[in-house]
Motif scaffolding. Sequence first.
Motif, PDB file in Angstrom:
ATOM      1  N   THR A 150      -1.832  28.352  19.482  1.00  0.00           N
ATOM      2  CA  THR A 150      -1.425  27.693  18.240  1.00  0.00           C
ATOM      3  C   THR A 150      -1.031  28.733  17.192  1.00  0.00           C
ATOM      4  OG1 THR A 150      -2.894  25.835  18.721  1.00  0.00           O
ATOM      5  CG2 THR A 150      -2.111  26.047  16.445  1.00  0.00           C
ATOM      6  N   ILE A 170       2.755  29.158  15.650  1.00  0.00           N
ATOM      7  CA  ILE A 170       3.035  29.078  14.211  1.00  0.00           C
ATOM      8  C   ILE A 170       3.795  30.313  13.734  1.00  0.00           C
ATOM      9  CG2 ILE A 170       1.941  29.142  11.920  1.00  0.00           C
ATOM     10  CD1 ILE A 170      -0.121  27.124  13.063  1.00  0.00           C
ATOM     11  N   ALA A 184       2.342  23.971   5.774  1.00  0.00           N
ATOM     12  CA  ALA A 184       1.547  23.470   6.898  1.00  0.00           C
ATOM     13  C   ALA A 184       2.024  22.078   7.314  1.00  0.00           C
ATOM     14  CB  ALA A 184       0.066  23.454   6.526  1.00  0.00           C
ATOM     15  N   ILE A 196       5.161  22.331   9.379  1.00  0.00           N
ATOM     16  CA  ILE A 196       4.847  22.829  10.714  1.00  0.00           C
ATOM     17  C   ILE A 196       4.283  21.696  11.563  1.00  0.00           C
ATOM     18  CG2 ILE A 196       3.313  24.358  12.033  1.00  0.00           C
ATOM     19  CD1 ILE A 196       3.610  26.349   9.661  1.00  0.00           C
ATOM     20  N   GLU A 197       3.377  20.929  10.986  1.00  0.00           N
ATOM     21  CA  GLU A 197       2.791  19.792  11.705  1.00  0.00           C
ATOM     22  C   GLU A 197       3.874  18.808  12.137  1.00  0.00           C
ATOM     23  OE1 GLU A 197       0.089  18.321   8.748  1.00  0.00           O
ATOM     24  OE2 GLU A 197      -1.014  20.215   8.747  1.00  0.00           O
ATOM     25  N   ARG A 237       6.805  20.912  14.434  1.00  0.00           N
ATOM     26  CA  ARG A 237       6.324  21.547  15.660  1.00  0.00           C
ATOM     27  C   ARG A 237       5.386  20.630  16.448  1.00  0.00           C
ATOM     28  NH1 ARG A 237       5.422  23.046  19.709  1.00  0.00           N
ATOM     29  NH2 ARG A 237       5.074  25.091  20.595  1.00  0.00           N
ATOM     30  N   ILE A 289       2.146  20.052  15.838  1.00  0.00           N
ATOM     31  CA  ILE A 289       0.784  20.572  15.947  1.00  0.00           C
ATOM     32  C   ILE A 289      -0.107  19.712  15.053  1.00  0.00           C
ATOM     33  CG2 ILE A 289      -0.704  22.582  15.574  1.00  0.00           C
ATOM     34  CD1 ILE A 289       1.801  24.338  15.956  1.00  0.00           C
ATOM     35  N   LYS A 314      -2.894  18.360  12.502  1.00  0.00           N
ATOM     36  CA  LYS A 314      -3.247  18.853  11.172  1.00  0.00           C
ATOM     37  C   LYS A 314      -4.455  19.801  11.213  1.00  0.00           C
ATOM     38  CE  LYS A 314      -4.234  17.294   6.501  1.00  0.00           C
ATOM     39  NZ  LYS A 314      -4.345  16.169   5.593  1.00  0.00           N
ATOM     40  N   THR A 318      -3.525  23.090  12.835  1.00  0.00           N
ATOM     41  CA  THR A 318      -2.665  23.879  11.946  1.00  0.00           C
ATOM     42  C   THR A 318      -3.502  24.532  10.860  1.00  0.00           C
ATOM     43  OG1 THR A 318      -0.783  22.409  12.359  1.00  0.00           O
ATOM     44  CG2 THR A 318      -0.676  23.789  10.400  1.00  0.00           C
ATOM     45  N   SER A 319      -4.397  23.775  10.271  1.00  0.00           N
ATOM     46  CA  SER A 319      -5.240  24.285   9.194  1.00  0.00           C
ATOM     47  C   SER A 319      -6.083  25.473   9.664  1.00  0.00           C
ATOM     48  CB  SER A 319      -6.139  23.159   8.682  1.00  0.00           C
ATOM     49  OG  SER A 319      -6.983  23.629   7.670  1.00  0.00           O
TER      50      SER A 319
END
Length: 163
Positions: free
Chosen positions: A50, A54, A67, A70-71, A74, A76, A78, A81-82
């Motif tokens: 991950t 990113i 973020a 990206i979520e 992509r 991914i 939440k 991502t965080s």
Amino acid sequence: FNIKLFIFKLYACPEEYMKSFEYLQIYARILASYNQTVTKTCQEYGLNHTCFDILIFLNNNPQYDTAWQIEEKRGIKKAMTSVAVEQLSRAGYLERVADTADRRIQHLKLTAKSHEITEIGSRMQDTFHQQLCADLTPQELDCYEKINEKLLHSLQNSNTERR
């Protein structure tokens, strides 16, 4: 798996050939192969997939630097991502910059430390793409890209309708 045969059948008679499980099977195999390709680099830099994804995503798509973007772009989750953004920030690969209009929004910027890994990642992606498409003619590759665009468009429309 023969991608050339897949594209030919999809192009020639899509309604007869492609079933949901076949899409999933093909893309799962591509994703598994890609993940196998990046594992060594991830281990070398002490990153999980991950975090690597990113960094490469931000390098390839600097216009999507939050973020949330990206979520969305992509795919991914939440929470993942965080956690990844926090790890990358602590490791010095990312810095957070508050938005000038809305300080609640944090823009993610790659640091100089990330340059080496993003260069390796970009080369790795190029090599992977070349190997994946090595047996395709330019016409087949064009057809494949057009089909993927239409599939993505259909998915976006069906997701919008469900909301």
